[in-house]
Design a protein around this motif. Structure first.
Motif, PDB file in Angstrom:
ATOM      1  N   TYR A 149       0.334  -1.422   0.148  1.00 47.21           N
ATOM      2  CA  TYR A 149       0.080   0.010   0.278  1.00 47.21           C
ATOM      3  C   TYR A 149       0.593   1.356   0.279  1.00 47.21           C
ATOM      4  CZ  TYR A 149      -4.159  -2.374   1.292  1.00 47.21           C
ATOM      5  OH  TYR A 149      -6.018  -2.792   1.209  1.00 47.21           O
ATOM      6  N   PRO A 150       0.663   2.340  -1.301  1.00 50.54           N
ATOM      7  CA  PRO A 150       0.971   3.489  -0.519  1.00 50.54           C
ATOM      8  C   PRO A 150       0.381   4.042   0.894  1.00 50.54           C
ATOM      9  CG  PRO A 150       0.846   3.254  -2.211  1.00 50.54           C
ATOM     10  CD  PRO A 150      -0.081   1.791  -2.000  1.00 50.54           C
ATOM     11  N   MET A 151       1.345   5.016   1.283  1.00 48.19           N
ATOM     12  CA  MET A 151       0.610   5.110   2.329  1.00 48.19           C
ATOM     13  C   MET A 151      -0.825   6.299   2.366  1.00 48.19           C
ATOM     14  SD  MET A 151       1.987   7.664   5.645  1.00 48.19           S
ATOM     15  CE  MET A 151       1.561   8.870   4.904  1.00 48.19           C
ATOM     16  N   ARG A 152      -1.233   6.660   1.144  1.00 48.89           N
ATOM     17  CA  ARG A 152      -1.764   7.674   1.067  1.00 48.89           C
ATOM     18  C   ARG A 152      -3.139   6.955   1.009  1.00 48.89           C
ATOM     19  NH1 ARG A 152      -1.920  12.631   3.878  1.00 48.89           N
ATOM     20  NH2 ARG A 152      -0.022  13.500   3.321  1.00 48.89           N
ATOM     21  N   LEU A 155      -4.137   4.961   3.834  1.00 48.41           N
ATOM     22  CA  LEU A 155      -5.467   5.805   4.635  1.00 48.41           C
ATOM     23  C   LEU A 155      -6.821   5.606   4.430  1.00 48.41           C
ATOM     24  CD1 LEU A 155      -2.283   8.493   5.597  1.00 48.41           C
ATOM     25  CD2 LEU A 155      -3.703   6.594   7.268  1.00 48.41           C
ATOM     26  N   ASN A 156      -6.993   6.431   3.212  1.00 47.94           N
ATOM     27  CA  ASN A 156      -8.090   6.025   2.711  1.00 47.94           C
ATOM     28  C   ASN A 156      -9.369   4.841   2.717  1.00 47.94           C
ATOM     29  OD1 ASN A 156      -7.693   8.405   1.338  1.00 47.94           O
ATOM     30  ND2 ASN A 156      -6.924   7.931  -0.490  1.00 47.94           N
ATOM     31  N   GLU A 157      -8.301   3.409   2.737  1.00 47.96           N
ATOM     32  CA  GLU A 157      -9.148   2.138   3.078  1.00 47.96           C
ATOM     33  C   GLU A 157      -9.217   2.042   4.571  1.00 47.96           C
ATOM     34  OE1 GLU A 157      -9.619   0.196   0.634  1.00 47.96           O
ATOM     35  OE2 GLU A 157      -9.335   1.197  -0.749  1.00 47.96           O
ATOM     36  N   LEU A 158      -8.493   2.540   4.883  1.00 45.68           N
ATOM     37  CA  LEU A 158      -8.821   2.622   6.565  1.00 45.68           C
ATOM     38  C   LEU A 158     -10.119   2.791   7.129  1.00 45.68           C
ATOM     39  CD1 LEU A 158      -5.779   2.482   8.296  1.00 45.68           C
ATOM     40  CD2 LEU A 158      -6.929   0.900   8.317  1.00 45.68           C
ATOM     41  N   ALA A 159     -10.094   4.386   6.020  1.00 49.82           N
ATOM     42  CA  ALA A 159     -11.397   5.577   6.630  1.00 49.82           C
ATOM     43  C   ALA A 159     -12.630   4.726   5.876  1.00 49.82           C
ATOM     44  CB  ALA A 159     -11.004   6.755   5.397  1.00 49.82           C
ATOM     45  N   LYS A 160     -12.825   4.490   4.729  1.00 49.78           N
ATOM     46  CA  LYS A 160     -13.801   3.183   3.968  1.00 49.78           C
ATOM     47  C   LYS A 160     -14.155   2.515   5.176  1.00 49.78           C
ATOM     48  CE  LYS A 160     -12.742   4.649  -0.590  1.00 49.78           C
ATOM     49  NZ  LYS A 160     -12.161   3.888  -1.737  1.00 49.78           N
ATOM     50  N   LEU A 170     -10.797  -4.455   7.759  1.00 50.27           N
ATOM     51  CA  LEU A 170      -9.700  -4.647   7.008  1.00 50.27           C
ATOM     52  C   LEU A 170      -8.459  -4.543   8.105  1.00 50.27           C
ATOM     53  CD1 LEU A 170      -7.412  -3.248   5.099  1.00 50.27           C
ATOM     54  CD2 LEU A 170      -8.154  -1.316   5.217  1.00 50.27           C
ATOM     55  N   ARG A 171      -8.471  -4.175   8.842  1.00 52.64           N
ATOM     56  CA  ARG A 171      -7.257  -4.835  10.349  1.00 52.64           C
ATOM     57  C   ARG A 171      -6.999  -6.044  10.612  1.00 52.64           C
ATOM     58  NH1 ARG A 171      -7.996  -1.551  15.777  1.00 52.64           N
ATOM     59  NH2 ARG A 171      -6.861  -2.651  16.245  1.00 52.64           N
ATOM     60  N   THR A 172      -8.076  -6.588  10.477  1.00 54.86           N
ATOM     61  CA  THR A 172      -8.246  -8.505  10.391  1.00 54.86           C
ATOM     62  C   THR A 172      -7.225  -8.969   9.332  1.00 54.86           C
ATOM     63  OG1 THR A 172     -10.101  -8.122  12.125  1.00 54.86           O
ATOM     64  CG2 THR A 172      -9.610 -10.390  10.738  1.00 54.86           C
ATOM     65  N   GLU A 173      -8.369  -8.289   8.274  1.00 52.96           N
ATOM     66  CA  GLU A 173      -7.194  -8.678   7.254  1.00 52.96           C
ATOM     67  C   GLU A 173      -5.386  -8.588   7.265  1.00 52.96           C
ATOM     68  OE1 GLU A 173      -6.618 -10.453   3.017  1.00 52.96           O
ATOM     69  OE2 GLU A 173      -8.156 -10.360   4.938  1.00 52.96           O
ATOM     70  N   LEU A 174      -5.122  -7.192   7.753  1.00 51.38           N
ATOM     71  CA  LEU A 174      -4.003  -6.640   7.128  1.00 51.38           C
ATOM     72  C   LEU A 174      -3.142  -7.396   7.969  1.00 51.38           C
ATOM     73  CD1 LEU A 174      -3.986  -2.642   6.913  1.00 51.38           C
ATOM     74  CD2 LEU A 174      -3.495  -4.313   5.057  1.00 51.38           C
ATOM     75  N   LEU A 175      -3.770  -8.186   9.296  1.00 52.71           N
ATOM     76  CA  LEU A 175      -2.931  -8.679  10.141  1.00 52.71           C
ATOM     77  C   LEU A 175      -2.654 -10.214   9.909  1.00 52.71           C
ATOM     78  CD1 LEU A 175      -1.999  -8.498  13.439  1.00 52.71           C
ATOM     79  CD2 LEU A 175      -4.272 -10.042  13.837  1.00 52.71           C
ATOM     80  N   ARG A 176      -3.800 -10.591   9.072  1.00 55.65           N
ATOM     81  CA  ARG A 176      -3.407 -11.489   8.537  1.00 55.65           C
ATOM     82  C   ARG A 176      -1.715 -12.020   7.154  1.00 55.65           C
ATOM     83  NH1 ARG A 176      -6.073 -13.582   4.857  1.00 55.65           N
ATOM     84  NH2 ARG A 176      -5.544 -15.706   5.177  1.00 55.65           N
ATOM     85  N   GLN A 177      -1.431 -10.747   6.857  1.00 53.42           N
ATOM     86  CA  GLN A 177      -0.341 -10.450   6.333  1.00 53.42           C
ATOM     87  C   GLN A 177       0.715 -10.760   6.815  1.00 53.42           C
ATOM     88  OE1 GLN A 177      -2.130 -10.361   2.680  1.00 53.42           O
ATOM     89  NE2 GLN A 177      -3.683 -10.600   3.705  1.00 53.42           N
ATOM     90  N   ASP A 178       1.352 -11.698   5.877  1.00 53.09           N
ATOM     91  CA  ASP A 178       3.086 -11.922   6.775  1.00 53.09           C
ATOM     92  C   ASP A 178       4.221 -10.429   6.967  1.00 53.09           C
ATOM     93  OD1 ASP A 178       2.429 -14.816   7.548  1.00 53.09           O
ATOM     94  OD2 ASP A 178       2.648 -15.159   5.543  1.00 53.09           O
ATOM     95  N   LEU A 179       4.001  -9.953   5.388  1.00 51.16           N
ATOM     96  CA  LEU A 179       4.637  -8.697   5.381  1.00 51.16           C
ATOM     97  C   LEU A 179       3.824  -7.664   5.043  1.00 51.16           C
ATOM     98  CD1 LEU A 179       6.738  -7.695   5.213  1.00 51.16           C
ATOM     99  CD2 LEU A 179       8.004  -8.035   2.999  1.00 51.16           C
ATOM    100  N   GLN A 193      -6.866  11.672  13.994  1.00 52.64           N
ATOM    101  CA  GLN A 193      -7.265   9.534  13.624  1.00 52.64           C
ATOM    102  C   GLN A 193      -6.841   8.843  12.822  1.00 52.64           C
ATOM    103  OE1 GLN A 193     -10.465   8.830  14.756  1.00 52.64           O
ATOM    104  NE2 GLN A 193      -9.852   6.738  13.971  1.00 52.64           N
ATOM    105  N   GLN A 194      -6.040   9.956  12.201  1.00 47.81           N
ATOM    106  CA  GLN A 194      -4.924   8.958  11.077  1.00 47.81           C
ATOM    107  C   GLN A 194      -4.399   8.388  11.768  1.00 47.81           C
ATOM    108  OE1 GLN A 194      -3.950  11.925   8.236  1.00 47.81           O
ATOM    109  NE2 GLN A 194      -5.850  10.674   6.466  1.00 47.81           N
ATOM    110  N   TYR A 195      -3.556   9.553  12.773  1.00 49.00           N
ATOM    111  CA  TYR A 195      -2.245   8.529  13.773  1.00 49.00           C
ATOM    112  C   TYR A 195      -2.970   7.209  14.490  1.00 49.00           C
ATOM    113  CZ  TYR A 195       1.218  12.632  13.110  1.00 49.00           C
ATOM    114  OH  TYR A 195       2.149  13.572  12.488  1.00 49.00           O
TER     115      TYR A 195
END
Length: 272
Positions: A149-152, A155-160, A170-179, A193-195
């Motif tokens: 992911y590019p950072m921006r 952040l857009n995906e986290l806002a959605k 999305l947090r659960t899905e990201l946690l499944r990623q090894d890298l 909020q973004q921080y």
């Protein structure tokens, strides 16, 4: 009781009781003995060998087909900006400032198994994205799940995700990623909020999953650029604890535009 006795006395077969095979007869296996024609015996043994060979070929073929398919599917699912980037094609010129010993140590991907972090620092055009994607592709080929992911965009995906009915998916899905590869990372100028969103993602992965951050600034400069915000300082503190930091130097790897004096386009460099 009288009808039960009557039924027990009635034979089940009008032609008489059914003869049951003895124990020796029930265990007797049919065989092609001397009474069978030799051609039939040869055909039977041939069919049996063909069936065994075909089953063996299928059992050997399926696992290898899955092994060939899985790495490529992991590369496709990673969303790498440069999915064809490969560490084997890396320009190892000393002027680039890449610590080749550290890079070769990352190739087996044991650092991902240990949940360690890596940072790639450099000015624009020095190949940060290319190197990050090459490391991500190498991890996919080793069987690890990777997400870029590019950072921006992240952040857009986290806002959605925060506004969706399934907040936190999305947090659960990201946690499944090894890298997790965060490109164009810059902690300056974000909202509270973004921080917090980024902190939650990185905090979930601490010592469990690996993160690679590519940025224009060094981890020391990250701390200098963030405001007096608790979430911001916690985020920078966690990402600064890296196994190694690559400082890319040298000339820009991007292709310069053609000029009027030199209308021909220069050859593309393999390492962008």
């Amino acid at each position: 009781m009288w009808y039960c006795q009557a039924l027990s006395q009635c034979p089940s077969d009008p032609h008489g009781p059914i003869a049951r095979p003895t124990a020796s007869e029930s265990h007797r296996q049919p065989s092609l003995s001397a009474g069978t024609h030799p051609a039939i015996r040869a055909l039977s043994s041939l069919n049996e060998s063909l069936i065994i060979n075909r089953l063996g070929q299928q059992s050997d073929r399926k696992p290898y087909a899955k092994l060939r398919k899985r790495p490529q599917s992991l590369v496709n699912q990673a969303g790498l900006r440069l999915p064809d980037a490969s560490l084997e094609e890396l320009d190892r010129n000393a002027q680039r400032g890449i610590n080749l010993g550290q890079l070769d140590a990352l190739a087996p991907c044991t650092w991902i198994q240990h949940g360690e972090q890596v940072a790639i620092i450099g000015a624009p055009g020095r190949g940060k994205t290319w190197l990050a994607c090459a490391i991500g592709r190498a991890a996919c080929l080793k069987g690890f799940r990777v997400r870029y992911y590019p950072m921006r965009v992240l952040l857009n995906e986290l806002a959605k995700d925060a506004e969706s009915r399934h907040a936190g998916a999305l947090r659960t899905e990201l946690l499944r990623q090894d890298l997790l590869i965060i490109d164009e990372f810059d902690p300056k100028g974000l909202s509270d909020q973004q921080y917090l969103w980024l902190l939650e993602v990185i905090d979930d992965r601490q010592a469990r999953r690996s993160t690679l951050a590519a940025s224009l600034k060094t981890p020391k400069e990250w701390a200098e650029r963030v405001p007096d915000n608790q979430y911001a300082h916690m985020l920078v503190d966690r990402l600064s604890k890296t196994r190694c930091v690559f400082h890319l130097q040298g000339e820009s790897r991007r292709i310069p535009p053609a000029t009027e004096n030199d209308p021909q386009e220069p050859a593309a460099r393999p390492d962008l």
